[in-house]
Design an enzyme around this catalytic site. Structure first.
Site, PDB file in Angstrom:
ATOM      1  N   VAL A   1      43.357  70.358 -13.074  1.00  0.00           N
ATOM      2  CA  VAL A   1      44.598  70.695 -13.794  1.00  0.00           C
ATOM      3  C   VAL A   1      45.802  70.058 -13.111  1.00  0.00           C
ATOM      4  CG1 VAL A   1      46.142  72.606 -14.433  1.00  0.00           C
ATOM      5  CG2 VAL A   1      43.661  72.841 -14.758  1.00  0.00           C
ATOM      6  N   ARG A   2      45.899  70.238 -11.798  1.00  0.00           N
ATOM      7  CA  ARG A   2      47.096  69.734 -11.091  1.00  0.00           C
ATOM      8  C   ARG A   2      47.140  68.205 -11.102  1.00  0.00           C
ATOM      9  NH1 ARG A   2      48.628  73.995  -7.317  1.00  0.00           N
ATOM     10  NH2 ARG A   2      49.096  75.721  -8.711  1.00  0.00           N
TER      11      ARG A   2
ATOM     12  N   THR B   1      26.933  73.630  -8.954  1.00  0.00           N
ATOM     13  CA  THR B   1      25.776  74.521  -8.977  1.00  0.00           C
ATOM     14  C   THR B   1      25.365  74.817  -7.539  1.00  0.00           C
ATOM     15  OG1 THR B   1      23.395  74.672  -9.420  1.00  0.00           O
ATOM     16  CG2 THR B   1      24.311  72.470  -9.403  1.00  0.00           C
TER      17      THR B   1
ATOM     18  N   GLY C   1      25.253  78.233 -14.588  1.00  0.00           N
ATOM     19  CA  GLY C   1      25.472  79.250 -13.560  1.00  0.00           C
ATOM     20  C   GLY C   1      26.763  78.985 -12.805  1.00  0.00           C
TER      21      GLY C   1
ATOM     22  N   ASP D   1      20.733  70.472  -6.832  1.00  0.00           N
ATOM     23  CA  ASP D   1      19.641  69.808  -7.551  1.00  0.00           C
ATOM     24  C   ASP D   1      20.119  68.681  -8.460  1.00  0.00           C
ATOM     25  OD1 ASP D   1      20.943  71.355  -9.408  1.00  0.00           O
ATOM     26  OD2 ASP D   1      19.139  72.185 -10.314  1.00  0.00           O
TER      27      ASP D   1
ATOM     28  N   ARG E   1       8.296  94.306  11.449  1.00  0.00           N
ATOM     29  CA  ARG E   1       7.774  93.961  10.118  1.00  0.00           C
ATOM     30  C   ARG E   1       7.824  92.458   9.851  1.00  0.00           C
ATOM     31  NH1 ARG E   1      11.063  98.730   6.947  1.00  0.00           N
ATOM     32  NH2 ARG E   1       9.403 100.279   6.965  1.00  0.00           N
TER      33      ARG E   1
ATOM     34  N   ALA F   1      42.055  71.521  -9.078  1.00  0.00           N
ATOM     35  CA  ALA F   1      42.257  70.095  -8.775  1.00  0.00           C
ATOM     36  C   ALA F   1      42.383  69.277 -10.055  1.00  0.00           C
ATOM     37  CB  ALA F   1      41.099  69.580  -7.922  1.00  0.00           C
TER      38      ALA F   1
ATOM     39  N   ASP G   1      22.505  75.160  -6.568  1.00  0.00           N
ATOM     40  CA  ASP G   1      21.114  74.746  -6.334  1.00  0.00           C
ATOM     41  C   ASP G   1      20.936  73.435  -5.556  1.00  0.00           C
ATOM     42  OD1 ASP G   1      20.426  76.962  -7.803  1.00  0.00           O
ATOM     43  OD2 ASP G   1      20.077  75.880  -9.663  1.00  0.00           O
TER      44      ASP G   1
ATOM     45  N   GLY H   1      15.946  80.398  11.534  1.00  0.00           N
ATOM     46  CA  GLY H   1      14.753  80.389  12.374  1.00  0.00           C
ATOM     47  C   GLY H   1      13.563  81.026  11.694  1.00  0.00           C
TER      48      GLY H   1
ATOM     49  N   ASP I   1      22.903  69.985 -14.301  1.00  0.00           N
ATOM     50  CA  ASP I   1      22.384  68.876 -15.107  1.00  0.00           C
ATOM     51  C   ASP I   1      22.270  69.232 -16.586  1.00  0.00           C
ATOM     52  OD1 ASP I   1      20.305  70.575 -14.585  1.00  0.00           O
ATOM     53  OD2 ASP I   1      18.923  69.033 -13.851  1.00  0.00           O
TER      54      ASP I   1
ATOM     55  N   ARG J   1      16.347  77.826  -8.628  1.00  0.00           N
ATOM     56  CA  ARG J   1      15.590  77.464  -9.834  1.00  0.00           C
ATOM     57  C   ARG J   1      14.354  76.658  -9.449  1.00  0.00           C
ATOM     58  NH1 ARG J   1      18.427  75.975 -15.536  1.00  0.00           N
ATOM     59  NH2 ARG J   1      20.205  76.724 -14.400  1.00  0.00           N
TER      60      ARG J   1
ATOM     61  N   ARG K   1      25.903  80.087 -20.907  1.00  0.00           N
ATOM     62  CA  ARG K   1      24.859  79.194 -21.397  1.00  0.00           C
ATOM     63  C   ARG K   1      24.868  79.336 -22.912  1.00  0.00           C
ATOM     64  NH1 ARG K   1      22.178  80.784 -16.302  1.00  0.00           N
ATOM     65  NH2 ARG K   1      22.169  78.905 -15.053  1.00  0.00           N
TER      66      ARG K   1
HETATM   67  P1  ADP Z   1      23.227  73.994 -15.669  1.00  0.00           P
HETATM   68  O1  ADP Z   1      24.340  73.222 -16.250  1.00  0.00           O
HETATM   69  O2  ADP Z   1      23.663  74.842 -14.508  1.00  0.00           O
HETATM   70  O3  ADP Z   1      22.012  73.141 -15.370  1.00  0.00           O
HETATM   71  P2  ADP Z   1      21.874  74.985 -18.050  1.00  0.00           P
HETATM   72  O4  ADP Z   1      20.679  74.121 -17.844  1.00  0.00           O
HETATM   73  O5  ADP Z   1      21.654  76.397 -18.442  1.00  0.00           O
HETATM   74  O6  ADP Z   1      22.780  75.078 -16.728  1.00  0.00           O
HETATM   75  O7  ADP Z   1      22.809  74.270 -19.111  1.00  0.00           O
HETATM   76  C1  ADP Z   1      24.058  74.812 -19.461  1.00  0.00           C
HETATM   77  C2  ADP Z   1      24.337  74.566 -20.905  1.00  0.00           C
HETATM   78  O8  ADP Z   1      24.399  73.157 -21.159  1.00  0.00           O
HETATM   79  C3  ADP Z   1      23.261  75.077 -21.852  1.00  0.00           C
HETATM   80  O9  ADP Z   1      23.392  76.454 -22.128  1.00  0.00           O
HETATM   81  C4  ADP Z   1      23.556  74.245 -23.095  1.00  0.00           C
HETATM   82  O10 ADP Z   1      24.650  74.771 -23.800  1.00  0.00           O
HETATM   83  C5  ADP Z   1      23.969  72.910 -22.494  1.00  0.00           C
HETATM   84  N1  ADP Z   1      22.804  72.018 -22.498  1.00  0.00           N
HETATM   85  C6  ADP Z   1      21.724  72.035 -21.662  1.00  0.00           C
HETATM   86  N2  ADP Z   1      20.830  71.082 -21.986  1.00  0.00           N
HETATM   87  C7  ADP Z   1      21.333  70.439 -23.079  1.00  0.00           C
HETATM   88  C8  ADP Z   1      20.871  69.370 -23.911  1.00  0.00           C
HETATM   89  N3  ADP Z   1      19.702  68.748 -23.694  1.00  0.00           N
HETATM   90  N4  ADP Z   1      21.673  68.981 -24.933  1.00  0.00           N
HETATM   91  C9  ADP Z   1      22.859  69.590 -25.171  1.00  0.00           C
HETATM   92  N5  ADP Z   1      23.330  70.607 -24.420  1.00  0.00           N
HETATM   93  C10 ADP Z   1      22.601  71.032 -23.390  1.00  0.00           C
HETATM   94  O1  F6P Z   2      21.448  77.380 -11.402  1.00  0.00           O
HETATM   95  C1  F6P Z   2      21.981  78.426 -10.629  1.00  0.00           C
HETATM   96  C2  F6P Z   2      21.071  79.621 -10.663  1.00  0.00           C
HETATM   97  O2  F6P Z   2      21.644  80.649  -9.890  1.00  0.00           O
HETATM   98  C3  F6P Z   2      19.624  79.359 -10.230  1.00  0.00           C
HETATM   99  O3  F6P Z   2      19.503  79.305  -8.824  1.00  0.00           O
HETATM  100  C4  F6P Z   2      18.923  80.503 -10.865  1.00  0.00           C
HETATM  101  O4  F6P Z   2      17.556  80.195 -11.126  1.00  0.00           O
HETATM  102  C5  F6P Z   2      19.657  80.697 -12.159  1.00  0.00           C
HETATM  103  O5  F6P Z   2      20.940  80.089 -12.000  1.00  0.00           O
HETATM  104  C6  F6P Z   2      19.852  82.134 -12.576  1.00  0.00           C
HETATM  105  O6  F6P Z   2      20.452  82.144 -13.810  1.00  0.00           O
HETATM  106  P1  F6P Z   2      21.106  83.445 -14.471  1.00  0.00           P
HETATM  107  O7  F6P Z   2      22.442  83.651 -13.815  1.00  0.00           O
HETATM  108  O8  F6P Z   2      21.235  83.074 -15.902  1.00  0.00           O
HETATM  109  O9  F6P Z   2      20.201  84.604 -14.203  1.00  0.00           O
END
Ligand code: ADP
Ligand code: F6P
Length: 327
Positions: free
Chosen positions: A28-29, A129, A15, A133, A166, A26, A131, A189, A107, A175, A76
């Site tokens: 590239v430069r 990201t 995402g 996370d 309301r 950053a 998130d 709040g 991740d 996520r 992705r």
């Molecule tokens: P994010 O990097 O934001 O967590 P995703 O979980 O969708 O987003 O992962 C992004 C891309 O990273 C995936 O579409 C895939 O190409 C690659 N990827 C994710 N998990 C793995 C894995 N276990 N092994 C290899 N590539 C992965």
């Molecule tokens: O990881 C970033 C994020 O925006 C999450 O918060 C959300 O669950 C997901 O990506 C949405 O993914 P997509 O853009 O593929 O709908």
């Protein structure tokens, strides 16, 4: 030129997040200033598999520091989960002379980077990201911008919610992670914040009790912030309506949270992390991820980073409860 790497590639994956452009800039430069050749890989691992690769110069990243999204595009790529495509991607890197790679993403993207490191490409991940996370890092690029979008949206919802007396149920992204909800909740709040990591926060009876107690004290509207990992906001609004008789509406903020100009905080972290990523590659290291720890920029092994488990910021939840309910 330092270290063993000669050409550094950079890609954004997963995402998109506000601040990714500042990070690309950053990388590239910094790399050019250190004497490396720099290649931009467009559309994440999907683009890498299609050799969608362009040479980057200093002016390739001019005028992008303040822009949302990613000028390298993001994607992705399910194919990349398979070893044959990971082999192919490493081969393509070698064909283009890319021996170092900065992966800006979450991740999932780092798991992909691990696979390239195992195939002889030096990789460094940068947490990008909204998130918040990535367990090893106190910050992920895009989080502050996303929270500020959500806070601004809730302020608007508060106006109309108060006018109609309301209950507003607002679903935010994240996520499986509740950080955007927690920060948005305390900053607006909110009466109640519901997050996926904590069952207590999802207790419907507690939610209704807080709403009714706050109404009894003269509050004429309610804001409920629910993280997307908890469930359906429309369903929740319906249940609140049925249980309390208070007219309730759901708003799913969705991808609007991923757009817009990055905040200064995001640009600062993005610039520092991008700069640090190149420094780590120039040291000759691989399979590293840049993190913010105790307010400092450090790097650690990706395998160790991915093995860490996240503790949600329950202190925010507790504090919000004490602030938003009163006697
Ligand atoms: P994010 O990097 O934001 O967590 P995703 O979980 O969708 O987003 O992962 C992004 C891309 O990273 C995936 O579409 C895939 O190409 C690659 N990827 C994710 N998990 C793995 C894995 N276990 N092994 C290899 N590539 C992965
Ligand atoms: O990881 C970033 C994020 O925006 C999450 O918060 C959300 O669950 C997901 O990506 C949405 O993914 P997509 O853009 O593929 O709908």
């Amino acid at each position: 030129m330092e270290g063993v790497v000669r050409t550094i590639g950079v890609l954004t994956s997963g995402g998109d997040a506000p601040g990714m452009n500042a990070c690309i800039r950053a990388v590239v430069r910094t790399a050019l200033n250190k004497g490396y050749r720099v290649m931009g890989i467009r559309r994440g691992y999907a683009g890498l598999l299609k050799s969608d690769i362009i040479e980057m110069h200093a002016n390739s990243v001019a005028d992008i520091i303040h822009r949302g999204g990613t000028t390298l595009y993001s994607a992705r790529c399910d194919e990349f989960l398979q070893t044959e495509y990971q082999d192919k991607a490493a081969e393509i890197c070698k064909i283009f002379g890319i021996d170092g790679l900065v992966v800006i993403g979450g991740d999932g993207s780092f798991r992909g980077a691990q696979k390239l490191s195992q195939r002889g490409i030096s990789v460094v991940g940068v947490p990008g990201t909204i998130d918040l996370d990535i367990v090893c890092s106190e910050y992920t690029i895009g989080f502050d911008s996303a929270v500020n979008v959500a806070v601004d949206a809730v302020a608007r919802l508060r106006d109309t919610s108060a006018s109609h007396e309301r209950c507003s149920v607002v679903e935010v992204m994240g996520r499986h992670c509740g950080e955007i909800a927690l920060w948005t909740g305390i900053a607006t709040g909110a009466d109640v914040i519901m997050i996926p990591e904590d069952e207590e926060s999802q207790d419907f009876d507690h939610l209704i009790r807080v709403i009714m107690e706050n109404r009894a004290r003269g509050k004429n509207h309610n804001i409920i912030i629910v993280a997307e990992g908890v469930g359906n906001a429309y369903e929740l609004a319906k249940r609140i309506n049925e249980a309390t008789g208070i007219e309730s509406r759901a708003t799913v903020l969705g991808h609007v949270q991923r757009g817009g100009c990055p905040t200064a905080l995001d640009i600062k972290h993005a610039s520092m992390m991008g700069n640090k990523a190149v420094e780590v590659l120039s040291r000759g290291d691989t399979n590293r991820v840049i993190c913010v720890q105790n307010g400092r920029y450090v790097d650690m092994d990706i395998d160790e980073a991915l093995a860490m488990t996240k503790q949600p910021s329950l202190d925010i939840w507790d504090a919000n409860l004490q602030i938003s309910t009163y006697k």
